[in-house]
Every structure is written in structure tokens, then in C-alpha cells.
Design a protein around this motif. Structure first.
Motif, mmCIF file in Angstrom:
data_model
loop_
_atom_site.group_PDB
_atom_site.id
_atom_site.type_symbol
_atom_site.label_atom_id
_atom_site.label_comp_id
_atom_site.label_asym_id
_atom_site.label_seq_id
_atom_site.Cartn_x
_atom_site.Cartn_y
_atom_site.Cartn_z
ATOM 1 N N VAL A 163 39.029 32.412 38.827
ATOM 2 C CA VAL A 163 38.120 32.897 39.863
ATOM 3 C C VAL A 163 37.932 34.415 39.745
ATOM 4 O O VAL A 163 36.802 34.921 39.803
ATOM 5 C CB VAL A 163 38.649 32.525 41.263
ATOM 6 N N ARG A 164 39.018 35.133 39.587
ATOM 7 C CA ARG A 164 38.935 36.602 39.512
ATOM 8 C C ARG A 164 38.194 37.054 38.257
ATOM 9 O O ARG A 164 37.414 38.009 38.308
ATOM 10 C CB ARG A 164 40.340 37.189 39.562
ATOM 11 N N GLN A 165 38.430 36.371 37.137
ATOM 12 C CA GLN A 165 37.728 36.732 35.906
ATOM 13 C C GLN A 165 36.230 36.497 36.049
ATOM 14 O O GLN A 165 35.417 37.334 35.646
ATOM 15 C CB GLN A 165 38.280 35.917 34.734
ATOM 16 N N ARG A 166 35.856 35.372 36.671
ATOM 17 C CA ARG A 166 34.424 35.109 36.864
ATOM 18 C C ARG A 166 33.818 36.117 37.832
ATOM 19 O O ARG A 166 32.688 36.584 37.639
ATOM 20 C CB ARG A 166 34.219 33.685 37.386
ATOM 21 N N GLY A 167 34.566 36.466 38.889
ATOM 22 C CA GLY A 167 34.072 37.474 39.817
ATOM 23 C C GLY A 167 33.824 38.796 39.134
ATOM 24 O O GLY A 167 32.826 39.478 39.413
ATOM 25 N N LYS A 168 34.718 39.157 38.226
ATOM 26 C CA LYS A 168 34.532 40.393 37.462
ATOM 27 C C LYS A 168 33.291 40.311 36.587
ATOM 28 O O LYS A 168 32.496 41.265 36.510
ATOM 29 C CB LYS A 168 35.773 40.652 36.601
ATOM 30 N N GLU A 169 33.089 39.178 35.927
ATOM 31 C CA GLU A 169 31.907 39.000 35.078
ATOM 32 C C GLU A 169 30.625 39.076 35.884
ATOM 33 O O GLU A 169 29.627 39.669 35.454
ATOM 34 C CB GLU A 169 31.994 37.667 34.343
ATOM 35 N N LEU A 170 30.659 38.499 37.079
ATOM 36 C CA LEU A 170 29.462 38.543 37.929
ATOM 37 C C LEU A 170 29.175 39.967 38.387
ATOM 38 O O LEU A 170 28.009 40.399 38.420
ATOM 39 C CB LEU A 170 29.652 37.622 39.137
ATOM 40 N N SER A 171 30.215 40.703 38.759
ATOM 41 C CA SER A 171 30.013 42.080 39.223
ATOM 42 C C SER A 171 29.512 42.977 38.106
ATOM 43 O O SER A 171 28.763 43.929 38.349
ATOM 44 C CB SER A 171 31.308 42.642 39.804
ATOM 45 N N GLU A 172 29.919 42.658 36.871
ATOM 46 C CA GLU A 172 29.457 43.441 35.725
ATOM 47 C C GLU A 172 28.228 42.829 35.073
ATOM 48 O O GLU A 172 27.767 43.296 34.031
ATOM 49 C CB GLU A 172 30.589 43.553 34.700
ATOM 50 N N LYS A 173 27.732 41.743 35.676
ATOM 51 C CA LYS A 173 26.548 41.024 35.192
ATOM 52 C C LYS A 173 26.731 40.554 33.754
ATOM 53 O O LYS A 173 25.818 40.616 32.936
ATOM 54 C CB LYS A 173 25.296 41.894 35.330
ATOM 55 N N LYS A 174 27.963 40.083 33.473
ATOM 56 C CA LYS A 174 28.265 39.533 32.153
ATOM 57 C C LYS A 174 28.372 38.018 32.187
ATOM 58 O O LYS A 174 28.852 37.394 31.252
ATOM 59 C CB LYS A 174 29.585 40.109 31.631
ATOM 60 N N ASP A 199 36.712 33.765 50.414
ATOM 61 C CA ASP A 199 37.478 34.705 49.596
ATOM 62 C C ASP A 199 37.998 33.973 48.351
ATOM 63 O O ASP A 199 37.788 32.767 48.176
ATOM 64 C CB ASP A 199 38.613 35.346 50.401
ATOM 65 N N GLU A 200 38.693 34.706 47.500
ATOM 66 C CA GLU A 200 39.114 34.145 46.213
ATOM 67 C C GLU A 200 40.033 32.936 46.382
ATOM 68 O O GLU A 200 39.927 31.944 45.655
ATOM 69 C CB GLU A 200 39.813 35.223 45.385
ATOM 70 N N LYS A 201 40.950 33.007 47.346
ATOM 71 C CA LYS A 201 41.882 31.898 47.536
ATOM 72 C C LYS A 201 41.192 30.673 48.118
ATOM 73 O O LYS A 201 41.531 29.534 47.770
ATOM 74 C CB LYS A 201 43.057 32.336 48.410
ATOM 75 N N GLU A 202 40.222 30.883 48.990
ATOM 76 C CA GLU A 202 39.463 29.745 49.516
ATOM 77 C C GLU A 202 38.696 29.068 48.381
ATOM 78 O O GLU A 202 38.614 27.834 48.322
ATOM 79 C CB GLU A 202 38.497 30.210 50.600
ATOM 80 N N ILE A 203 38.124 29.866 47.483
ATOM 81 C CA ILE A 203 37.392 29.298 46.351
ATOM 82 C C ILE A 203 38.344 28.516 45.453
ATOM 83 O O ILE A 203 38.037 27.398 45.016
ATOM 84 C CB ILE A 203 36.670 30.412 45.571
ATOM 85 N N ALA A 204 39.513 29.096 45.169
ATOM 86 C CA ALA A 204 40.493 28.386 44.352
ATOM 87 C C ALA A 204 40.931 27.088 45.037
ATOM 88 O O ALA A 204 41.094 26.047 44.382
ATOM 89 C CB ALA A 204 41.707 29.280 44.088
ATOM 90 N N ASN A 205 41.106 27.110 46.364
ATOM 91 C CA ASN A 205 41.447 25.892 47.104
ATOM 92 C C ASN A 205 40.365 24.834 46.944
ATOM 93 O O ASN A 205 40.654 23.638 46.784
ATOM 94 C CB ASN A 205 41.638 26.215 48.586
#
Length: 405
Positions: A163-174, A199-205
Motif C-alpha cells: 500500500v505504501r509503495q503504491r501510494g508513493k508511486e501515485l504521489s510521484e505519478k509513477k 488510511d493505509e491500514k484501513e486499505i490494507a484491512n
């Protein structure tokens, strides 16, 4: 579980439960399961919905219109699955193969993960959860339940990293075209105030919920469908006839579309009948949020309620000759309301119903147009655990059509 509980039965009871969601009842799971599945901040809250789901949003991203473009992906993965895991063998065990296929497909559609090593990193702790979460909830070292708790933490950590890696990619538009998968849609979702919906944990859940449901219940349903197709040649032949009509209209290599699945009416009736006889989920829990009366009984606030499919699915009052496999039960208007409930009902109806339907039909199309199935163990026992489990994995002999022509 040590909980005070009422079991509600019959169509009237089902209607009562499904019509009073969030009025008299709220979703509930045993604490032993929540300790395995969800982050600790959610596990001890008895009123917290399983996996912190934003239920309306989940229905939105899983409705038929949203799933249409996934059908060709499902088809291409089903073809690859059969070429690699079925075609090289004379005999296969359907149940373990269906588990592998449903998990791989879920990783692809939910998170755009295709690399086998990446899937394995997620699946290894996941397998500890599946093997132990319904065991006796004693968390002593060496028990299946303690392994499930350990696997749950590893699994949550692995998904949180995704989730965090994808969030980073989205924020960097990658994010290279993956923004159509469930993960990106959850990360990009906002509420009425334009704040992040989860939030990130809700998404992971939520991802945990998707993966558990698609793996356990869908693989059980798929296995039982092919179990009946292998046992009942007249049913198999009708499914084959319908599916070959669809296949004949496709160009070589052309993938299935959502419109093709709409034409699979008899095949879906076969699947529905398999779900009636061997429903992958036995029922579901609720918690009373206020005192209420039903059928002359008063149920106090805090009591747990369980509804079960078996009070109607095999009741001859609603399904004559209930042990007979008869897809025609679903012709026309089908069964009476609240008698056929493999996906539940009301506001809490399984949001993955359409996803399961498409996954099942696409795999049925690929299997029956390639193979005739023969049961190796005709009277194989079905063990009823959390889902119906064939004792030998539905061992079938494969007869490729091209060899029999």
C-alpha cells in the motif's frame, strides 16, 4: 466462543435479519478471528465492522459496470492457468489448483501483482492464516492458532508495504497504468470534504478481506461446481453446448467480454445450484445493538445472532427433492425470496457477488471447452469446515477434446 447467541432460521428470519441491518444489528466477528485478520487498533472494538470497510465504496468498485473491463484479464489468466497447471497432466486436483488460481487472480486484479516471487511473499504468511484461523483459539507456541496470529502480522506488514509503495508511486505519478486496480482506487478515494476516505491500514484491512473472500469461498465454489460437472454428464453436456456457442463466435485468440458472460445463463444456473447444495459460507454473525423481539422471543442488546443458509437451501418446502442437482430451479423468477442466500442479502449482501460470478463463469468456459472431466474417486467425501472441502481435492481425469475427436 462463550457468547450468548440466537440462531435465526427460515425465509422470515432471513428477511428480518437482512431488513434490519444497522437498525437492530451490526456486523460482528469473533474476537479470535479479528485478532488474526485485522490490525490491533480494530481487533478490540466489538462494533468495528470487519476490515474497517467503507461498505458503500466497496459496492461501488465491485458493481457490474466497474468489473466489465476485468473479464478479458480473467480470461487470459484462466487460459494461462490451464496451460501451465492443467494441460500437462492426465489427472489434477481441482481444489488446490482453484485456490492457486483465485489467489493469483486476486493479486493481479486487486494490486497489479503478477511476479511469482512477489505473490509468494504474500502467500506464505497468508497460508498460515488460512490453516489456523478457524482452529481452537489457544495461542500457545506450536498451535495452529498461534501460527495464524504470527502469519496475520506478517501478512498485514507485507500488504502495508504494498500500500505504501503504491501510494508513493501515485504521489510521484509513477503509477504505470495500475490506477484501475482496486488498490489505487482505494488510495485515490476521497469523501465529501475531499479528505482521504481510508488510511493505509484501513486499505490494507480491505485487501485482507478481498483476498480471504476470493481465496476461501470462491475456490470452494469452483471446486464444487467442477465436482458436479464431473459427476453429471448430462449437465456437463448442456454447459459445453452453451459455452461452445460462445466460443464459435470468437476469433482465434479473442478474449471473452462481459457481454459473453451475460449469455452464459445455463452455466450460471449450474453454478447457482452448486452454491445451493454446497454453499461456500455457512452463514454470518451479527450483534444486537438494541433489545428487540422476534417470533415471541426477546433478544437483549449485546447478544450475537447467526443466520444460516442451511435452514432453507435443503428444505423440501422451498426446494422440492432438495438433494437432487437441478439447475432448472433457477429458470424464470427462480426460488422464493429469502430462501436462496449464498451471498447473504440486504445492505450487507456480499459486495463481491458479481466478481465471484464473473470469475466462476470465465473459468467454467475455459475448462469445459478444453476438457471432459471424469471423477477418479466417484464417492469422494465432502468435509464441512468453514467451507465445503473435498477430502481428496476433487481428483479428476482430464480428457482433452482435441484427442477425442
Amino acid at each position: 466462543m462463550g457468547e450468548k447467541m440466537a440462531v435465526v432460521c427460515g425465509p422470515a428470519g432471513n428477511k428480518f435479519i437482512f431488513s434490519n441491518e444497522n437498525k437492530l444489528f451490526t456486523s460482528w466477528l469473533p474476537l479470535s478471528l479479528k485478532r488474526v485478520l485485522v490490525f490491533p487498533k480494530y481487533a478490540d472494538n466489538s462494533r468495528q465492522e470487519l476490515l474497517a470497510m467503507k461498505h458503500n465504496f466497496m459496492h461501488e468498485i465491485l458493481k457490474p459496470e466497474a468489473l466489465r473491463h476485468y473479464v478479458p484479464i480473467m480470461d487470459s489468466m484462466a487460459r494461462k492457468h490451464l496451460d501451465e497447471d492443467w494441460a500437462p497432466h492426465e489427472q489434477v486436483k481441482v481444489f488446490p489448483l482453484s485456490k492457486k488460481y483465485t489467489f493469483d487472480l486476486a493479486c493481479r486484479l486487486f494490486m497489479s501483482i503478477e511476479d511469482p516471487e512477489s505473490i509468494k511473499r504474500i502467500f506464505d504468511p497468508f497460508s498460515l492464516i488460512i490453516s489456523g484461523m478457524y482452529s481452537v483459539p489457544i495461542a500457545l507456541p506450536g498451535t495452529a492458532y498461534s501460527r495464524a496470529i504470527r502469519g496475520g502480522k506478517m501478512f498485514r506488514d507485507a500488504l502495508l508495504e504494498v500500500v505504501r509503495q503504491r501510494g508513493k508511486e501515485l504521489s510521484e505519478k509513477k503509477d504505470s497504468g495500475a490506477n484501475k486496480d482496486f488498490l489505487s482506487r482505494m488510495l485515490l478515494a476521497v469523501d465529501d470534504r475531499n479528505d482521504k476516505l481510508m488510511d493505509e491500514k484501513e486499505i490494507a484491512n480491505n485487501l485482507i478481506g478481498f483476498l480471504i473472500a476470493s481465496y476461501d469461498t470462491t475456490s470452494s465454489a469452483v471446486s464444487m461446481i467442477f465436482n458436479y460437472l464431473a459427476q453429471l454428464p448430462h449437465v456437463y453436456n448442456e454447459v459445453l453446448r452453451e459455452q461452445m456457442e460462445i466460443a464459435k463466435r470468437k476469433a482465434p485468440g479473442e478474449l471473452l467480454t462481459w457481454e459473453d458472460t451475460v449469455k452464459m445463463k445455463y452455466s450460471w444456473n449450474v453454478a447457482r445450484e452448486a452454491l445451493r447444495l454446497a454453499p461456500p459460507a455457512q452463514g454470518s454473525f451479527r450483534e444486537a445493538i438494541t433489545d428487540f423481539s422476534y417470533a415471541g422471543f426477546t433478544i437483549p442488546r449485546g447478544w450475537k445472532i447467526f443466520w444460516t443458509v442451511y435452514s432453507t437451501h435443503k428444505n423440501s418446502k422451498y426446494f422440492p427433492n432438495p438433494e437432487k442437482f437441478d439447475p432448472s430451479r433457477f429458470d424464470g423468477s427462480g426460488p422464493a425470496p429469502f430462501t436462496y442466500i449464498p451471498f447473504g442479502g440486504g445492505p450487507r449482501m456480499c459486495p463481491g457477488k458479481e466478481y465471484a460470478r464473473l470469475q466462476i463463469l470465465v473459468l467454467m468456459h475455459n475448462v469445459v471447452t478444453k476438457f471432459q472431466l471424469e471423477k477418479v474417486i466417484p464417492n469422494e467425501k465432502i468435509v464441512f469446515r468453514s467451507s465445503p472441502t473435498p477430502s481428496h481435492g476433487v481428483l479428476v481425469r482430464l480428457h482433452p477434446h482435441e484427442k477425442s475427436n
